[in-house]
Design a protein around this motif. Structure first.
Motif, PDB file in Angstrom:
ATOM      1  N   ALA A 127      -8.932  -7.123  -4.351  1.00  0.00           N
ATOM      2  CA  ALA A 127     -10.121  -6.348  -4.243  1.00  0.00           C
ATOM      3  C   ALA A 127     -11.389  -7.141  -4.830  1.00  0.00           C
ATOM      4  O   ALA A 127     -12.461  -7.354  -4.304  1.00  0.00           O
ATOM      5  CB  ALA A 127     -10.324  -5.003  -4.625  1.00  0.00           C
ATOM      6  N   LEU A 135     -10.718   1.638  -1.659  1.00  0.00           N
ATOM      7  CA  LEU A 135      -9.189   1.502  -2.182  1.00  0.00           C
ATOM      8  C   LEU A 135      -8.954   3.125  -2.460  1.00  0.00           C
ATOM      9  O   LEU A 135      -7.954   3.791  -2.035  1.00  0.00           O
ATOM     10  CB  LEU A 135      -8.484   0.444  -2.914  1.00  0.00           C
ATOM     11  CG  LEU A 135      -8.635  -0.671  -2.155  1.00  0.00           C
ATOM     12  CD1 LEU A 135      -8.221  -1.848  -3.378  1.00  0.00           C
ATOM     13  CD2 LEU A 135      -7.677  -0.942  -0.939  1.00  0.00           C
ATOM     14  N   THR A 136      -9.655   3.215  -3.565  1.00  0.00           N
ATOM     15  CA  THR A 136      -9.289   4.521  -4.282  1.00  0.00           C
ATOM     16  C   THR A 136      -9.711   5.797  -3.334  1.00  0.00           C
ATOM     17  O   THR A 136      -8.820   6.837  -3.510  1.00  0.00           O
ATOM     18  CB  THR A 136     -10.416   4.628  -5.662  1.00  0.00           C
ATOM     19  OG1 THR A 136      -9.979   3.382  -6.405  1.00  0.00           O
ATOM     20  CG2 THR A 136     -10.135   5.994  -6.249  1.00  0.00           C
ATOM     21  N   ALA A 180     -13.016  -1.951  -4.171  1.00  0.00           N
ATOM     22  CA  ALA A 180     -11.981  -1.265  -5.177  1.00  0.00           C
ATOM     23  C   ALA A 180     -12.166   0.116  -4.970  1.00  0.00           C
ATOM     24  O   ALA A 180     -11.207   0.748  -4.881  1.00  0.00           O
ATOM     25  CB  ALA A 180     -12.298  -1.611  -6.837  1.00  0.00           C
ATOM     26  N   TRP A 206       0.886  -1.271  -0.057  1.00  0.00           N
ATOM     27  CA  TRP A 206       0.181   0.194  -0.140  1.00  0.00           C
ATOM     28  C   TRP A 206       0.783   1.404   0.052  1.00  0.00           C
ATOM     29  O   TRP A 206       0.442   2.580  -0.158  1.00  0.00           O
ATOM     30  CB  TRP A 206      -0.888   0.002   1.207  1.00  0.00           C
ATOM     31  CG  TRP A 206      -2.105  -0.987   1.035  1.00  0.00           C
ATOM     32  CD1 TRP A 206      -1.863  -2.035   0.122  1.00  0.00           C
ATOM     33  CD2 TRP A 206      -3.252  -0.696   1.680  1.00  0.00           C
ATOM     34  NE1 TRP A 206      -3.605  -2.523   0.089  1.00  0.00           N
ATOM     35  CE2 TRP A 206      -4.091  -1.907   1.033  1.00  0.00           C
ATOM     36  CE3 TRP A 206      -4.004  -0.045   2.692  1.00  0.00           C
ATOM     37  CZ2 TRP A 206      -5.526  -2.214   1.539  1.00  0.00           C
ATOM     38  CZ3 TRP A 206      -5.216  -0.225   2.979  1.00  0.00           C
ATOM     39  CH2 TRP A 206      -5.963  -1.383   2.510  1.00  0.00           C
ATOM     40  N   ASN A 243      -3.529  -4.983  -6.243  1.00  0.00           N
ATOM     41  CA  ASN A 243      -4.356  -4.829  -5.193  1.00  0.00           C
ATOM     42  C   ASN A 243      -5.811  -4.570  -5.699  1.00  0.00           C
ATOM     43  O   ASN A 243      -6.739  -5.555  -5.037  1.00  0.00           O
ATOM     44  CB  ASN A 243      -4.340  -3.369  -4.585  1.00  0.00           C
ATOM     45  CG  ASN A 243      -3.247  -3.581  -3.334  1.00  0.00           C
ATOM     46  OD1 ASN A 243      -3.637  -3.692  -2.442  1.00  0.00           O
ATOM     47  ND2 ASN A 243      -2.295  -2.789  -3.678  1.00  0.00           N
ATOM     48  N   GLN A 244      -6.152  -4.479  -7.010  1.00  0.00           N
ATOM     49  CA  GLN A 244      -7.381  -4.713  -7.744  1.00  0.00           C
ATOM     50  C   GLN A 244      -7.810  -6.115  -7.759  1.00  0.00           C
ATOM     51  O   GLN A 244      -8.882  -6.377  -7.427  1.00  0.00           O
ATOM     52  CB  GLN A 244      -7.517  -3.960  -9.074  1.00  0.00           C
ATOM     53  CG  GLN A 244      -7.356  -2.415  -8.921  1.00  0.00           C
ATOM     54  CD  GLN A 244      -8.520  -1.726  -8.092  1.00  0.00           C
ATOM     55  OE1 GLN A 244      -9.412  -2.318  -8.175  1.00  0.00           O
ATOM     56  NE2 GLN A 244      -8.002  -0.381  -7.794  1.00  0.00           N
ATOM     57  N   ASN A 304      -2.483   1.638  -2.962  1.00  0.00           N
ATOM     58  CA  ASN A 304      -3.176   0.575  -2.496  1.00  0.00           C
ATOM     59  C   ASN A 304      -4.194   0.332  -3.502  1.00  0.00           C
ATOM     60  O   ASN A 304      -5.209  -0.748  -3.344  1.00  0.00           O
ATOM     61  CB  ASN A 304      -4.060   0.929  -1.251  1.00  0.00           C
ATOM     62  CG  ASN A 304      -4.829   2.199  -1.378  1.00  0.00           C
ATOM     63  OD1 ASN A 304      -4.430   3.162  -2.293  1.00  0.00           O
ATOM     64  ND2 ASN A 304      -5.879   2.362  -0.630  1.00  0.00           N
ATOM     65  N   ASP A 305      -4.184   1.024  -4.720  1.00  0.00           N
ATOM     66  CA  ASP A 305      -5.252   0.666  -5.796  1.00  0.00           C
ATOM     67  C   ASP A 305      -4.389   0.287  -7.047  1.00  0.00           C
ATOM     68  O   ASP A 305      -5.076   0.151  -8.014  1.00  0.00           O
ATOM     69  CB  ASP A 305      -5.801   1.951  -6.221  1.00  0.00           C
ATOM     70  CG  ASP A 305      -5.115   3.130  -6.751  1.00  0.00           C
ATOM     71  OD1 ASP A 305      -3.800   3.192  -6.475  1.00  0.00           O
ATOM     72  OD2 ASP A 305      -5.530   4.212  -7.261  1.00  0.00           O
ATOM     73  N   SER A 306      -3.207  -0.404  -6.734  1.00  0.00           N
ATOM     74  CA  SER A 306      -2.547  -0.996  -7.993  1.00  0.00           C
ATOM     75  C   SER A 306      -3.258  -2.293  -8.408  1.00  0.00           C
ATOM     76  O   SER A 306      -4.121  -2.741  -8.026  1.00  0.00           O
ATOM     77  CB  SER A 306      -0.883  -1.352  -7.371  1.00  0.00           C
ATOM     78  OG  SER A 306      -1.161  -2.697  -6.544  1.00  0.00           O
ATOM     79  N   PHE A 359     -10.744   4.136   4.640  1.00  0.00           N
ATOM     80  CA  PHE A 359     -10.842   2.802   3.930  1.00  0.00           C
ATOM     81  C   PHE A 359     -11.915   1.991   4.757  1.00  0.00           C
ATOM     82  O   PHE A 359     -13.087   1.418   3.914  1.00  0.00           O
ATOM     83  CB  PHE A 359      -9.797   1.875   4.044  1.00  0.00           C
ATOM     84  CG  PHE A 359      -9.872   0.768   3.363  1.00  0.00           C
ATOM     85  CD1 PHE A 359     -10.103   0.454   2.031  1.00  0.00           C
ATOM     86  CD2 PHE A 359      -9.423  -0.460   4.035  1.00  0.00           C
ATOM     87  CE1 PHE A 359     -10.180  -0.803   1.601  1.00  0.00           C
ATOM     88  CE2 PHE A 359      -9.715  -1.839   3.714  1.00  0.00           C
ATOM     89  CZ  PHE A 359      -9.786  -1.947   2.406  1.00  0.00           C
ATOM     90  N   LYS A 373      -7.000   6.153  -0.937  1.00  0.00           N
ATOM     91  CA  LYS A 373      -5.903   6.950  -1.457  1.00  0.00           C
ATOM     92  C   LYS A 373      -5.954   8.397  -1.517  1.00  0.00           C
ATOM     93  O   LYS A 373      -4.915   9.232  -1.038  1.00  0.00           O
ATOM     94  CB  LYS A 373      -5.639   6.281  -2.615  1.00  0.00           C
ATOM     95  CG  LYS A 373      -4.286   6.943  -3.305  1.00  0.00           C
ATOM     96  CD  LYS A 373      -3.837   5.966  -4.624  1.00  0.00           C
ATOM     97  CE  LYS A 373      -2.983   6.649  -5.599  1.00  0.00           C
ATOM     98  NZ  LYS A 373      -2.525   5.922  -6.633  1.00  0.00           N
TER      99      LYS A 373
END
Length: 436
Positions: free
Chosen positions: A231, A416-417, A413, A210, A227-228, A222-224, A396, A420
């Motif tokens: 999610a 997460l976005t 997802a 993250w 990570n997706q 954390n939205d790589s 989050f 961030k």
């Protein structure tokens, strides 16, 4: 002697440190000059912690040393007041040399100028700790304390429920989801919700950090794509109706007790939580390795753990490290914390304690600590926490509640976005550069 009040020079150093952190990176700064005790008098190191057993660990240190002595003070857990107490004490210049700090909070404390770098003093002892523990006290490439405990991820499962419905213990996440589908037909939830730090262990296991840091610049990742993928998996469990009551709720505890929630996917320290929350289910539960993404893999994640951190302004950093390292590695001290707090040591020798080789009646005599020790050896490397974690996790968690409830199209997802974005905004306001 007791760590003295930080003088004007030390306060100036701390202020310069905060300014440098805000402008460039989480650089280490030391406060105060080393001050010895009066002739013939031992140096006194103050320690503030909330975990049970530290008092006995301090007694063990004092019994083994003449030149340095520990003065122990119990404080409230970090987010329940302990962290504010530490921050205020550092600001006022009357903080102890040592205090308990969770790994996830270390980078924020560094960015605020609350910790003292002890890399040169501590590095010689790095091999005494597990990689996950040592990474917890390392921000960038600098060390700020001694690892105390850790939380490798495992699978807690109701063996009676699994046996009744003819379900084998899942070894992969695909098998875990399939088990959930069978349980659903019987009106049983596969697991509860995971809303904040409890979720991060899944990302840790998947090699989906993250935070990253490069050349002094932090990035929130954390939205790589990795990570997706994690999610999407958990979103699938939610969409399929396999997830039950909110973790930590009364309904969750009731489900663990009566068998209507079949598993906990969590850190080793959930052993104590399960015993307290579902005492009536004693003998029904067991522990297995965490399911993995690929058959035959053994990689797991980590959730939680804390350090005995060296605070800014400490005028006896070498003595402070001696104390912190002792309390994490000395057999008597380690056993005191295991017995009182039930935590898993972060030191290599601590994991060899005889206390971790005993059967547990709650788990039908299973030696569950053996599973935890094996998991500790398989925690994925490369994870690190970063600054602004309170905002990251708070945002989050709030949005994850909506995702589990299916409110307004909220998704894992999306949580997460939004987390961030909120954290980048906060760090930008603090003057901390955030990369792409």
């Amino acid at each position: 002697m007791k760590r003295s009040t930080v003088n004007g020079s030390a306060r100036a150093t701390g202020a310069a440190c905060v300014a440098a952190l805000a402008a460039v990176s989480l650089t280490a700064c030391a406060g105060g000059d080393t001050a010895g005790g009066a002739d013939g008098e031992p140096t006194t190191i103050d320690v503030w912690t909330w975990a049970q057993g530290y008092d006995k660990a301090a007694e063990a240190f004092n019994a083994a040393h003449d030149d340095v002595q520990v003065r122990f003070t119990e404080i409230e857990p970090g987010n329940k007041g302990g962290y504010d107490k530490i921050r205020n004490a550092v600001k006022a210049g009357d903080a102890p040399c040592l205090a308990q700090v969770g790994y996830e909070t270390m980078p924020s404390f560094v960015s605020e100028g609350n910790l003292l770098e002890v890399t040169d003093i501590a590095s010689k002892d790095a091999d005494a700790y597990t990689p996950a523990g040592w990474s917890g006290v390392t921000v960038g490439d600098r060390v700020y304390g001694a690892p105390q405990d850790q939380g490798p991820m495992v699978l807690f499962y109701n063996k009676d429920v699994f046996a009744e419905h003819g379900i084998d213990v899942p070894t992969t996440w695909a098998e875990y989801q399939a088990a959930g589908e069978k349980l659903k037909k019987a009106g049983i939830a596969l697991t509860g919700t995971y809303e904040d730090f409890d979720y991060t262990g899944f990302a840790w296991q998947a090699g989906a950090p993250w935070y990253t840091v490069d050349g002094g610049t932090w990035s929130i990742t954390n939205d790589s794509p990795e990570n997706q993928e994690v999610a999407d998996y958990w979103q699938g469990l939610v969409d399929d109706g396999l997830v039950g009551a909110g973790i930590w709720s009364d309904q969750w505890a009731a489900g663990l007790s009566d068998g209507s929630i079949a598993t906990i996917v969590g850190a080793a320290w959930f052993k104590g939580i399960l015993k307290d929350s579902a005492a009536a289910a004693s003998g029904s539960w067991a522990v297995a390795p965490l399911p993995t993404w690929e058959q035959g893999d053994t990689t797991t994640g980590n959730v939680g753990g804390s350090a005995t951190a060296v605070l800014a302004g400490c005028e006896e950093p070498e003595a402070a490290w001696e104390v912190a390292h002792f309390m994490s590695t000395d057999p008597t001290a380690v056993d005191a914390v295991i017995e009182a707090a039930g935590t898993l040591p972060a030191s290599v020798d601590g994991l060899k304690s005889d206390l971790l080789t005993q059967g547990d009646d709650y788990f039908g005599g299973q030696v569950v600590d053996e599973v935890f020790v094996d998991a500790a050896a398989n925690v994925a490397e490369g994870w690190q926490w970063g600054p602004g974690v309170s905002t990251l996790m708070g945002t989050f968690a709030a949005d994850m509640k909506k995702a589990y409830a299916g409110q307004g199209g909220a998704t894992v997802a999306g949580a997460l976005t939004s987390a961030k974005a909120a954290t980048i905004d906060e760090l930008s306001q603090q003057g901390i550069t955030v990369g792409e």
